[in-house]
Motif scaffolding. Structure first.
Motif, PDB file in Angstrom:
ATOM      1  N   GLN A  25      34.797 -46.488  34.433  1.00  0.00           N
ATOM      2  CA  GLN A  25      35.262 -46.131  33.099  1.00  0.00           C
ATOM      3  C   GLN A  25      36.052 -44.839  33.204  1.00  0.00           C
ATOM      4  O   GLN A  25      35.559 -43.843  33.745  1.00  0.00           O
TER       5      GLN A  25
ATOM      6  N   ARG B 123      35.193 -37.053  33.225  1.00  0.00           N
ATOM      7  CA  ARG B 123      36.121 -37.991  32.572  1.00  0.00           C
ATOM      8  C   ARG B 123      35.872 -39.437  33.012  1.00  0.00           C
ATOM      9  O   ARG B 123      36.084 -40.362  32.236  1.00  0.00           O
TER      10      ARG B 123
ATOM     11  N   ASP C 116      44.251 -41.673  26.711  1.00  0.00           N
ATOM     12  CA  ASP C 116      43.639 -42.984  26.503  1.00  0.00           C
ATOM     13  C   ASP C 116      42.499 -43.233  27.493  1.00  0.00           C
ATOM     14  O   ASP C 116      42.290 -42.468  28.437  1.00  0.00           O
ATOM     15  N   SER C 117      41.823 -44.337  27.273  1.00  0.00           N
ATOM     16  CA  SER C 117      40.731 -44.765  28.153  1.00  0.00           C
ATOM     17  C   SER C 117      41.037 -46.136  28.738  1.00  0.00           C
ATOM     18  O   SER C 117      41.792 -46.922  28.147  1.00  0.00           O
TER      19      SER C 117
ATOM     20  N   HIS D  17      38.231 -42.008  31.060  1.00  0.00           N
ATOM     21  CA  HIS D  17      38.540 -41.440  29.756  1.00  0.00           C
ATOM     22  C   HIS D  17      39.472 -40.244  29.922  1.00  0.00           C
ATOM     23  O   HIS D  17      39.588 -39.673  31.014  1.00  0.00           O
ATOM     24  N   SER D  18      40.091 -39.864  28.815  1.00  0.00           N
ATOM     25  CA  SER D  18      40.992 -38.703  28.819  1.00  0.00           C
ATOM     26  C   SER D  18      41.969 -38.771  29.987  1.00  0.00           C
ATOM     27  O   SER D  18      42.134 -37.800  30.735  1.00  0.00           O
TER      28      SER D  18
ATOM     29  N   THR E 291      38.996 -49.177  31.505  1.00  0.00           N
ATOM     30  CA  THR E 291      37.863 -49.524  32.360  1.00  0.00           C
ATOM     31  C   THR E 291      38.311 -50.515  33.423  1.00  0.00           C
ATOM     32  O   THR E 291      38.876 -51.569  33.094  1.00  0.00           O
TER      33      THR E 291
END
Length: 123
Positions: free
Chosen positions: A81, A66, A15-16, A83-84, A18
Protein backbone atom coordinates in the motif's frame (compact mmCIF):
# COMPACT_ATOMS: atom_id res chain seq x y z
CA UNK A 1 8.07 -19.45 -7.49
CA UNK A 2 6.10 -17.60 -10.12
CA UNK A 3 5.25 -14.06 -9.12
CA UNK A 4 2.83 -11.69 -10.81
CA UNK A 5 2.90 -8.06 -9.74
CA UNK A 6 0.00 -5.80 -10.64
CA UNK A 7 -1.67 -2.57 -9.67
CA UNK A 8 0.68 0.00 -11.11
CA UNK A 9 -0.49 3.02 -13.00
CA UNK A 10 -0.33 6.76 -13.48
CA UNK A 11 -1.31 8.81 -10.45
CA UNK A 12 -0.83 12.33 -9.20
CA UNK A 13 1.39 13.37 -6.33
CA UNK A 14 -0.38 12.77 -3.04
CA UNK A 15 -2.48 9.92 -4.36
CA UNK A 16 -2.51 6.34 -3.11
CA UNK A 17 -2.00 3.07 -4.92
CA UNK A 18 -1.93 -0.56 -3.85
CA UNK A 19 0.25 -3.10 -5.60
CA UNK A 20 -0.45 -6.82 -5.46
CA UNK A 21 1.86 -9.78 -5.88
CA UNK A 22 0.24 -13.13 -6.67
CA UNK A 23 2.45 -16.15 -6.09
CA UNK A 24 2.30 -19.75 -7.20
CA UNK A 25 4.55 -22.78 -7.39
CA UNK A 26 5.80 -22.83 -3.81
CA UNK A 27 4.09 -22.76 -0.44
CA UNK A 28 3.54 -19.04 0.00
CA UNK A 29 3.75 -19.10 3.78
CA UNK A 30 7.26 -20.55 3.68
CA UNK A 31 9.17 -17.59 2.33
CA UNK A 32 9.74 -13.94 2.97
CA UNK A 33 8.49 -11.39 0.46
CA UNK A 34 10.08 -8.21 -0.73
CA UNK A 35 9.18 -5.23 -2.87
CA UNK A 36 11.86 -3.50 -4.88
CA UNK A 37 11.81 -0.65 -7.34
CA UNK A 38 13.97 0.55 -10.15
CA UNK A 39 13.80 4.05 -11.54
CA UNK A 40 15.19 4.87 -14.99
CA UNK A 41 18.96 4.95 -14.91
CA UNK A 42 19.13 3.78 -11.31
CA UNK A 43 19.80 0.54 -9.52
CA UNK A 44 17.08 -1.70 -8.17
CA UNK A 45 16.55 -0.87 -4.50
CA UNK A 46 14.59 -2.53 -1.77
CA UNK A 47 11.40 -0.75 -0.77
CA UNK A 48 9.90 -3.06 1.84
CA UNK A 49 10.11 -6.62 3.08
CA UNK A 50 8.07 -8.91 5.26
CA UNK A 51 8.64 -12.31 6.80
CA UNK A 52 6.82 -15.47 5.84
CA UNK A 53 4.47 -15.14 8.79
CA UNK A 54 3.74 -11.50 8.07
CA UNK A 55 5.95 -10.05 10.77
CA UNK A 56 9.15 -8.02 10.97
CA UNK A 57 8.31 -5.49 8.28
CA UNK A 58 11.22 -3.54 6.86
CA UNK A 59 10.94 -0.23 5.05
CA UNK A 60 13.44 1.87 3.22
CA UNK A 61 13.84 5.26 4.84
CA UNK A 62 12.40 6.96 1.77
CA UNK A 63 9.02 5.23 2.20
CA UNK A 64 8.67 4.91 5.97
CA UNK A 65 5.34 6.21 7.16
CA UNK A 66 3.91 6.23 3.63
CA UNK A 67 4.08 2.60 2.46
CA UNK A 68 2.77 -0.53 4.15
CA UNK A 69 3.73 -4.07 3.20
CA UNK A 70 1.41 -6.94 4.03
CA UNK A 71 0.53 -10.42 2.90
CA UNK A 72 -2.42 -12.77 2.92
CA UNK A 73 -1.03 -16.28 3.06
CA UNK A 74 -4.47 -17.78 2.53
CA UNK A 75 -4.67 -15.98 -0.81
CA UNK A 76 -1.00 -16.44 -1.77
CA UNK A 77 -0.82 -12.71 -2.30
CA UNK A 78 1.37 -9.91 -1.04
CA UNK A 79 0.54 -6.22 -1.06
CA UNK A 80 2.25 -2.87 -1.00
CA UNK A 81 0.00 0.00 0.00
CA UNK A 82 1.46 3.31 -1.08
CA UNK A 83 0.18 6.62 0.22
CA UNK A 84 1.23 10.23 -0.25
CA UNK A 85 2.99 9.29 -3.44
CA UNK A 86 5.73 11.57 -4.70
CA UNK A 87 7.21 11.98 -8.18
CA UNK A 88 10.40 10.38 -6.87
CA UNK A 89 8.41 7.19 -6.25
CA UNK A 90 8.13 6.75 -10.01
CA UNK A 91 9.69 3.40 -10.89
CA UNK A 92 9.04 -0.14 -11.96
CA UNK A 93 8.08 -2.07 -8.84
CA UNK A 94 9.00 -5.72 -8.45
CA UNK A 95 7.98 -8.30 -5.90
CA UNK A 96 10.38 -11.07 -5.02
CA UNK A 97 10.39 -14.27 -3.00
CA UNK A 98 13.13 -14.81 -0.48
CA UNK A 99 15.37 -17.81 -0.01
CA UNK A 100 14.34 -18.03 3.62
CA UNK A 101 11.43 -17.18 5.83
CA UNK A 102 12.72 -13.92 7.24
CA UNK A 103 12.38 -10.29 6.27
CA UNK A 104 15.40 -9.39 4.17
CA UNK A 105 16.48 -5.95 3.06
CA UNK A 106 18.92 -6.92 0.34
CA UNK A 107 18.48 -8.37 -3.13
CA UNK A 108 20.86 -11.35 -2.74
CA UNK A 109 18.35 -12.91 -0.33
CA UNK A 110 15.78 -13.16 -3.12
CA UNK A 111 15.81 -15.78 -5.81
CA UNK A 112 12.58 -15.32 -7.77
CA UNK A 113 11.25 -12.08 -9.20
CA UNK A 114 8.01 -10.95 -10.75
CA UNK A 115 7.91 -9.07 -14.03
CA UNK A 116 7.41 -5.65 -12.51
CA UNK A 117 4.62 -3.10 -12.61
CA UNK A 118 5.16 0.54 -13.53
CA UNK A 119 4.16 3.29 -11.13
CA UNK A 120 4.28 6.82 -12.49
CA UNK A 121 3.62 9.74 -10.18
CA UNK A 122 3.05 13.09 -11.82
CA UNK A 123 3.66 16.37 -10.04
Amino acid sequence: VQLQASGGGLVQAGDSLTLSCAASGRTFSNFGLGWFRQAPGKERDVVAAISASGGNPYYADSVKGRFTISRDNAKNTGYLQMHSLKPEDTAVYYCASAIGSGSYAAAPWYNDWGQGTLVTVSS
